[in-house]
Scaffold this active site. Structure first.
Site, PDB file in Angstrom:
ATOM      1  N   ASP A  76       0.509  -1.297   0.021  1.00  0.00           N
ATOM      2  CA  ASP A  76      -0.215  -0.057   0.183  1.00  0.00           C
ATOM      3  C   ASP A  76       1.056   1.232  -0.019  1.00  0.00           C
ATOM      4  O   ASP A  76       2.173   1.618   0.734  1.00  0.00           O
ATOM      5  CB  ASP A  76      -1.028  -0.089   1.044  1.00  0.00           C
ATOM      6  CG  ASP A  76      -1.542   1.556   1.271  1.00  0.00           C
ATOM      7  OD1 ASP A  76      -2.670   1.783   0.056  1.00  0.00           O
ATOM      8  OD2 ASP A  76      -1.744   2.022   2.270  1.00  0.00           O
TER       9      ASP A  76
ATOM     10  N   GLU B  57       2.180  -0.482  -5.059  1.00  0.00           N
ATOM     11  CA  GLU B  57       1.015   1.012  -5.355  1.00  0.00           C
ATOM     12  C   GLU B  57       1.593   1.823  -5.289  1.00  0.00           C
ATOM     13  O   GLU B  57       2.665   2.891  -4.636  1.00  0.00           O
ATOM     14  CB  GLU B  57       0.018   0.652  -4.473  1.00  0.00           C
ATOM     15  CG  GLU B  57      -1.128   1.871  -4.933  1.00  0.00           C
ATOM     16  CD  GLU B  57      -1.828   2.790  -4.039  1.00  0.00           C
ATOM     17  OE1 GLU B  57      -3.471   2.692  -3.766  1.00  0.00           O
ATOM     18  OE2 GLU B  57      -1.544   2.925  -2.255  1.00  0.00           O
TER      19      GLU B  57
END
Length: 701
Positions: A350, A386
């Site tokens: 993330d 990401e």
């Protein structure tokens, strides 16, 4: 636990960090560079009564440690850290606050929100410069000493090659909360994750890996709890080594291991979505739960000269300081722990840009990336970033080092725009279909580095992309102000569900065409759980706090005729991708290389069957394109595939390119009942908003 507790700890060892049982006792070790004293607090088996406080007797290289004889797995504990409470200089020690061990491998209990969780007096005129002296132990989950015994058997990990990988992104809880065929106590847990019926569903879809939203223990934000909501997605980490307790059906961490073992036995890899960029403690006004109370100035990035405040490159209040060697060690130890003790096959990071930030900004040669790429365990796993965060120069798609794949949001938005009918995109569409070489063809990276997806947990589901023009996030409690306003969606004339059969048919066709585009593009396809049967979030494009039927998969709809039909179509897509190597080119190579005389690896054709010229690419109203690929198979024969795309509003007849090839039409998104058939005519009809896939064979040469 029946244990006679001594008045002091033995010295113990500074390594390994965390609480480790050796069969005769437990060694405790915790890092803090700025503490003056750290106490180990031991609790009874309920976690409610503090039995003893024992000072860690030694500090070696900024690691505080001690050894408790005759202790073992099951013991519940926490820490209290002494030192200066001086927020202006980055220090927030408050020994009245019980702290979770950063290396805790299991948590017992949950956070109970109260002002006593904060190191300062809430609503005091001096805000976080004040000091709260209330004890927080009764409100805190307790760290638990664990053993790591588990019989993994002799089955090897699936180790699916990247070029053959198909990812299924899913929420562990949401997968099964509406599965009426499971006992209520099993729904939403690891046990349901490895239920044979669900594994059969994954096999039917042809996916090779399931990517789980965070399973690390996480915190439900105070403001959400006040609204009667929960942090459903789990991007609010409370412990980097401990599974989320609510996901364990029996309360044992081996529940998750068993689920992973069963998935592996079925040939399915498990990838974890992990959040190391920030923690649940938030900004300077957040609670004191672990890292802040142990050594705020080390664990977090603070604003130079204004150390009271946090650098917030994550948009979540704080940023974990991976430039500090002990903090980087914590993250690496966590990753290795999950890889070795849970047999995890890969990680999706993330806000991966945050992890690669050094003092000068994002650096593909940062300590974090270097540490992973030289690690003999982690470097062999699937690594996905990401590629953005909210900080300066936070968009870094394509700039990660080799060995990393990246979520390709340009692909996501671009495919949506194409099928929504936006003009002037044929040139960009060609790039997206061929693995986005302009972005990823560098440093010997391969097309699999582009993770191609139509939808993910963040945003509209695939069904909602063709059903809503606007977000409908009112249930989140922010007056529909949260979530992205630009979804590149098209409701095709009516907002929300419709009883119009013609509209339903059009939406279904566009949805099938978009999914076919994802599966037939070079790169790594990722499918959002539920998109295979048309799951909806009722137009909510930011359902992070919706732990209810807005987010949970609707298995009743999955069993409907429409749901079954779409699932069968998606299964067909994955079967074709697996069966035909030309649909998943393994490398970026010279597209003009002749695989056979006159047959190049890659070619692009217009509706007339002629190779696209520069003027054709520039024609803004061009909404048809043929993407032809050719690969040499073992034995010398050549396979060709040709994807015919018509994103326009009118049916068209494509002139068949390279008519000397014997083509078979194997898929038509406008006719799910169509069976493979040989192409005899010189042209192939492609319906409006439709795709047709042709497969051909060329003689060996």
């Amino acid at each position: 636990m029946s244990l006679s507790l001594p008045d002091r700890l033995d010295t113990g060892l500074p390594y390994p960090l965390g609480a480790h049982s050796d069969g005769l006792g437990v060694n405790f070790a915790v890092f803090s560079a700025n503490a003056t004293k750290i106490e180990l607090c031991i609790f009874d088996s309920t976690g409610r009564r503090e039995l003893k406080r024992l000072t860690l007797p030694e500090c070696t290289d900024e690691v505080w440690h001690g050894y408790l004889p005759n202790a073992g797995p099951g013991m519940q504990y926490g820490y209290r850290a002494y030192g200066p409470y001086d927020p202006r200089n980055g220090h927030r020690f408050n020994p009245q606050k019980l702290l979770i061990d950063p290396y805790a491998r299991k948590l017992a209990g949950s956070v109970r929100w109260s002002d006593a969780l904060f190191g300062y007096r809430v609503q005091h005129p001096k805000a976080d410069l004040s000091l709260d002296r209330r004890d927080s132990a009764a409100l805190m989950p307790k760290s638990v000493v664990t053993g790591d015994s588990f019989r993994w058997g002799t089955k090897e990990r699936p180790c699916t090659p990247w070029a053959e990988t198909i990812i299924y992104e899913a929420h562990l809880r949401g997968l099964s909360m509406q599965r009426d065929d499971l006992p209520s106590e099993v729904r939403g847990t690891c046990e349901a994750l490895s239920n044979p019926r669900f594994i059969d569903h994954l096999h039917k879809l042809g996916v090779t890996a399931i990517e789980l939203l965070p399973v690390h223990a996480f915190l439900h934000d105070h403001f959400l709890v006040e609204r009667g909501l929960r942090n459903y997605w789990g991007y609010n980490t409370l412990a980097f080594f401990a599974p989320e307790p609510s996901y364990l059906a029996t309360g044992r961490i081996n529940d998750l291991r068993m689920a992973i073992r069963r998935l592996h036995a079925a040939g399915i890899e498990v990838i974890l979505d992990v959040v190391y960029n920030h923690t649940a403690e938030g900004n300077e006004l957040g609670p004191t739960l672990s890292w802040r109370g142990l050594d705020n100035a080390s664990y977090y990035r603070l604003i130079p000269g204004e150390e009271r405040y946090y650098i917030n490159d994550t948009g979540c209040g704080n940023t974990v300081n991976l430039s500090h060697p002990r903090v980087l060690q914590m993250v690496m130890d966590s990753l290795r722990y999950w890889a070795e003790q849970y047999h995890i096959d890969g990680f999706r990071f993330d806000l991966g840009v945050t992890l690669g930030r050094e003092g000068t900004g994002f650096d593909p040669g940062s300590g974090f990336f270097d540490a992973i790429l030289q690690d003999p365990v982690l470097s062999r796993l699937k690594l996905i970033s990401e590629p953005w965060d909210t900080g300066p120069d936070g968009y870094q798609l394509g700039n990660h080092p080799p060995s990393f794949a990246e979520w390709n949001d340009q692909y996501r938005d671009g495919i949506r725009r194409v099928w929504a009918g936006e003009p002037g995109l044929r040139g960009e569409l060609a790039g997206w279909l061929s693995g986005s070489p302009a972005v990823f063809d560098r440093r010997h990276r391969r097309p699999w580095a582009s993770v191609n997806f139509l939808a993910s947990h963040d945003g509209f589901t695939a069904h909602d992309i063709v059903t809503y023009n606007d977000k409908h996030n009112d249930a989140n409690g922010d007056e529909n102000a949260d979530g992205h306003s630009e979804n590149f969606s098209n409701n095709w004339g009516e907002e929300g569900p419709s009883s119009d059969p013609a509209l339903a048919s059009l939406r279904a066709r566009v949805l099938r065409s978009m999914l076919a585009t994802v599966f037939f593009s070079d790169g790594t396809p990722m499918l959002l759980a539920g998109d295979e049967f048309g799951n909806s979030q009722q137009g909510n494009n930011n359902a992070y706090c919706q732990d209810n039927d807005i987010s949970w998969l609707d298995w009743v709809h999955a069993a409907s005729p429409e749901g079954r039909e779409l699932t069968a179509f998606v299964s067909r897509l994955s079967s074709l991708r697996k069966a035909h190597p030309s649909l998943r080119m393994p490398r970026f190579e010279d597209g003009n290389y002749e695989v056979l005389p006159g047959v190049t690896r890659v070619a692009w054709y217009d509706i007339d069957g002629e190779v696209m010229e520069e003027s054709d690419w520039q024609y803004p109203e061009g909404r048809v394109l043929a993407f032809r690929r050719a690969v040499r198979l073992p034995g010398g024969s050549v396979e060709l595939s040709c994807l015919l795309i018509n994103s326009g509003a009118e049916d068209v007849d494509f002139q068949v390119p390279e008519s000397s090839c014997s083509w078979v039409s194997v898929l038509n998104s406008a006719n799910v009942q169509a069976v493979p058939s040989r192409v005899h005519a010189s042209s192939v009809p492609v319906s409006a908003h439709g795709v047709v896939l042709l497969i051909g064979k060329g003689a060996s040469g």
